[in-house]
Design an enzyme around this catalytic site. Sequence first.
Site, PDB file in Angstrom:
ATOM      1  N   ASN A  82      63.425  35.297 -22.442  1.00  0.00           N
ATOM      2  CA  ASN A  82      63.742  36.294 -22.527  1.00  0.00           C
ATOM      3  C   ASN A  82      65.321  36.311 -22.610  1.00  0.00           C
ATOM      4  O   ASN A  82      65.935  35.821 -21.818  1.00  0.00           O
ATOM      5  CB  ASN A  82      63.515  37.543 -21.386  1.00  0.00           C
ATOM      6  N   GLN A 119      63.372  28.175 -19.315  1.00  0.00           N
ATOM      7  CA  GLN A 119      64.714  29.136 -19.041  1.00  0.00           C
ATOM      8  C   GLN A 119      64.403  30.515 -19.565  1.00  0.00           C
ATOM      9  O   GLN A 119      63.688  30.826 -20.332  1.00  0.00           O
ATOM     10  CB  GLN A 119      65.964  28.466 -19.497  1.00  0.00           C
ATOM     11  N   ARG A 120      65.429  31.270 -19.402  1.00  0.00           N
ATOM     12  CA  ARG A 120      65.973  32.816 -19.905  1.00  0.00           C
ATOM     13  C   ARG A 120      64.581  33.528 -19.246  1.00  0.00           C
ATOM     14  O   ARG A 120      63.815  34.223 -19.851  1.00  0.00           O
ATOM     15  CB  ARG A 120      65.687  32.731 -21.432  1.00  0.00           C
ATOM     16  N   MET A 121      64.768  33.732 -18.015  1.00  0.00           N
ATOM     17  CA  MET A 121      63.918  34.522 -17.202  1.00  0.00           C
ATOM     18  C   MET A 121      64.654  35.754 -16.434  1.00  0.00           C
ATOM     19  O   MET A 121      64.398  35.769 -15.260  1.00  0.00           O
ATOM     20  CB  MET A 121      63.071  33.622 -16.338  1.00  0.00           C
TER      21      MET A 121
END
Length: 150
Positions: A82, A119-121
Amino acid sequence: AGSLVINGTSNIILQNFNVDSFNSTFEEGISITNSAHHIWIDHLAVFDGAKGNINIKRKSNYVTISWTKFYYDQVTSEQFSNLVGDVDSYIDADGNVTDDSGYLEVTFHHCWWGQNVQQRMPRVRYGKVHTFNNYYASSGNKYCIRAGKG
């Protein structure tokens, strides 16, 4: 496989379904973009987005993502779930250089980042993002939440 684009619209509710983006021609599972606002995403499973499962960008605002699971069944070179705010500046529909300052108010609550998310949490480049009561179960990831430009 498929994707959804919420482009410049408002008052949208997405609830109770799956978004499998593997091999989709559009590389994001759900893209919320171009001043879309008042969006509620609830009880979804969003997975295998090549460039992200849900990305929120380009002056979108007032987005809530709740009770949603993100994961990757397919192992690829980018398993980034995200993103909030995508670039430092861009050309808007009127031809003006602009950025996301003053927009991107987003809440993630009771979400679950599962297997193979690296990644991107979320990854937050701009905006005001509130995260609470989330579950991170992706072992071996690089990071969960990250904020800042660059």
